[in-house]
Design a protein around this motif. Sequence first.
Motif, short mmCIF file in Angstrom:
data_model
loop_
_atom_site.label_atom_id
_atom_site.label_comp_id
_atom_site.label_asym_id
_atom_site.label_seq_id
_atom_site.Cartn_x
_atom_site.Cartn_y
_atom_site.Cartn_z
N UNK A 154 -16.72 5.23 7.71
CA UNK A 154 -16.04 3.95 7.93
C UNK A 154 -15.61 3.34 6.59
N UNK A 155 -16.51 3.35 5.63
CA UNK A 155 -16.16 2.77 4.33
C UNK A 155 -15.08 3.58 3.62
N UNK A 156 -15.11 4.91 3.83
CA UNK A 156 -14.07 5.75 3.22
C UNK A 156 -12.71 5.47 3.82
N UNK A 157 -12.70 5.17 5.12
CA UNK A 157 -11.42 4.97 5.80
C UNK A 157 -10.87 3.56 5.58
N UNK A 158 -11.77 2.60 5.46
CA UNK A 158 -11.25 1.23 5.39
C UNK A 158 -11.02 0.77 3.95
N UNK A 159 -10.48 1.65 3.14
CA UNK A 159 -10.12 1.28 1.77
C UNK A 159 -9.08 0.15 1.84
N UNK A 160 -8.13 0.32 2.74
CA UNK A 160 -7.06 -0.68 2.88
C UNK A 160 -6.82 -0.93 4.36
N UNK A 161 -7.55 -1.87 4.94
CA UNK A 161 -7.41 -2.11 6.38
C UNK A 161 -6.21 -3.00 6.70
N UNK A 162 -5.51 -2.69 7.76
CA UNK A 162 -4.43 -3.55 8.26
C UNK A 162 -4.68 -3.79 9.74
N UNK A 163 -4.76 -5.05 10.12
CA UNK A 163 -5.00 -5.37 11.53
C UNK A 163 -3.70 -5.79 12.18
N UNK A 164 -3.35 -5.12 13.27
CA UNK A 164 -2.10 -5.46 13.95
C UNK A 164 -2.37 -6.49 15.04
N UNK A 165 -1.63 -7.59 15.01
CA UNK A 165 -1.88 -8.68 15.97
C UNK A 165 -1.40 -8.32 17.37
N UNK A 166 -2.11 -8.78 18.40
CA UNK A 166 -1.61 -8.57 19.77
C UNK A 166 -0.34 -9.40 19.98
N UNK A 167 0.48 -8.95 20.89
CA UNK A 167 1.77 -9.61 21.14
C UNK A 167 1.58 -11.07 21.57
N UNK A 176 0.81 -1.22 0.00
CA UNK A 176 0.00 0.00 0.00
C UNK A 176 0.85 1.28 0.00
N UNK A 177 2.12 1.16 0.41
CA UNK A 177 2.92 2.37 0.61
C UNK A 177 3.02 3.22 -0.65
N UNK A 178 3.19 2.58 -1.80
CA UNK A 178 3.40 3.32 -3.04
C UNK A 178 2.18 4.08 -3.53
N UNK A 179 0.99 3.71 -3.08
CA UNK A 179 -0.23 4.37 -3.54
C UNK A 179 -0.68 5.40 -2.49
N UNK A 180 -1.55 6.32 -2.92
CA UNK A 180 -2.04 7.29 -1.92
C UNK A 180 -3.28 6.79 -1.17
N UNK A 181 -3.58 5.50 -1.28
CA UNK A 181 -4.82 4.96 -0.70
C UNK A 181 -4.90 5.20 0.81
N UNK A 182 -6.13 5.42 1.26
CA UNK A 182 -6.39 5.59 2.69
C UNK A 182 -6.22 4.26 3.41
N UNK A 183 -5.54 4.28 4.54
CA UNK A 183 -5.27 3.05 5.29
C UNK A 183 -5.94 3.14 6.66
N UNK A 184 -6.55 2.05 7.07
CA UNK A 184 -7.11 1.98 8.42
C UNK A 184 -6.34 0.95 9.23
N UNK A 185 -5.70 1.39 10.30
CA UNK A 185 -4.94 0.49 11.16
C UNK A 185 -5.77 0.16 12.39
N UNK A 186 -6.05 -1.12 12.57
CA UNK A 186 -6.79 -1.54 13.76
C UNK A 186 -5.92 -2.44 14.60
N UNK A 187 -5.99 -2.26 15.88
CA UNK A 187 -5.20 -3.12 16.77
C UNK A 187 -5.27 -2.62 18.20
N UNK A 188 -5.07 -3.54 19.13
CA UNK A 188 -5.10 -3.17 20.55
C UNK A 188 -4.05 -2.11 20.86
N UNK A 189 -4.16 -1.53 22.03
CA UNK A 189 -3.19 -0.52 22.43
C UNK A 189 -1.77 -1.11 22.47
N UNK A 190 -0.82 -0.33 21.97
CA UNK A 190 0.58 -0.75 22.04
C UNK A 190 1.01 -1.78 21.01
N UNK A 191 0.18 -2.05 20.00
CA UNK A 191 0.54 -3.08 19.01
C UNK A 191 1.40 -2.52 17.89
#
Length: 364
Positions: free
Chosen positions: A218-231, A91-106
């Motif tokens: 929500x739909x505008x933001x989650x164009x490219x969702x990335x979920x960060x796993x808990x430790x 996703x880095x090369x494109x200007x797409x909106x990214x949504x990062x989801x994950x617990x605190x500190x992930x």
Amino acid sequence: DVEAIVAAINSSRIFRYLTKPWESEELRLTLHRAVEMFQLTRENARLVEELRHANERLSTENAYLRGSAGPHEIVGDSPAIREVLALVGKVAGSPATVLLEGETGTGKELVARAIHTASPRSDRLFVAVNCAALSEGILESELFGHRRGAFTGAIADRKGLFEVADGGTLFLDEVSETTPALQAKLLRVLQVDVRIIAATNRQLAEEVKVGRFREDLYFRLRVFPIRLPPLRDRLEDLPALARHLMRRIATQLKKPVGELTEEALTVLARYPFPGNVRELANELERAVLLSEPGAPLTEDLLSEHLQAADGGGSSGVLESRTAAFEREQIDGALARAGGVKSRAAEELGITYRGLLKKMRRLGM
Ligand SMILES: Nc1ncnc2c1ncn2[C@@H]1O[C@H](COP(=O)(O)OP(=O)(O)OP(=O)(O)O)[C@@H](O)[C@H]1O
Ligand SMILES: [Mg+2]
């Protein structure tokens, strides 16, 4: 020879031509100006030189930062982190909106910065705004700017962060904590040439369901969702992460630090880390502060609640037999369920989470 004089003035070898008879006042003024001009030129040359030096210094520093394992390195080799890194790369090369989801500190902010750094916008600004830390009125003027006098305290015109981040990346941290009015505004402004990366430690889909977050936003933001796993779901990353964090801490504290002992690592691996990597970093920092310079980090330097999560230690016979029995039962159930943990949990009459917790405790 008038022509020669004009030519000399034009090539600025002569500052000014005065005809005789010289008037002393005019002569003085002219000399004064000439000296001033000379000084300005010299000062200008000095500043240019200084700027050149500063630029050289900056580019050496940048080269150094690129070359070393910098503070923004994403550490981990687990399948979960590899997947995150692969998505970041895509996703880095494109200007797409990214949504990062994950617990605190992930590592949401870490990943947001990594995306910006790997993007063609990396020479523009990465602007982070914490939506939870500001009241609605302030947040709105932070994001969209204001005119002087627009409200009490607005003592000057101020650019909004959308404008400041123009061409760069705007990181909307804790985006779930925005009011409905602000969500409506965000929805309207998302077209501008700013790369948006939003982060939340809630399940945004849930927030939409209960009506706390606009579905269209929500739909505008989650164009490219990335979920960060808990430790706790990627314990195999723990040793590398601990080593990385300890190096960082040692540098910050300017204190030599030994290795983490096997026992200390075992204690860490049995703790569920609700605060994830940040909590691990804090725990290690505390241990480093308590340790003798250069001495290994032993488990007794870890907080009591971590040591308490250590399944009671290996001394009790009953305990170790019980643990062995539990391991056996879980292994059996997992085998029968074809490795599907939720089914194994069902067979054992415990919840899925309960099973995970037990397996962690048993070092499985
Ligand atoms: N994979 C990783 N490799 C190295 N360091 C990490 C990793 N993940 C997190 N960290 C470190 O853990 C700390 C917390 O990360 P970060 O601030 O990005 O988390 P966050 O998800 O934004 O947390 P919060 O939701 O509480 O704001 C930082 O010091 C970060 O450098
Ligand atoms: Mg954060």
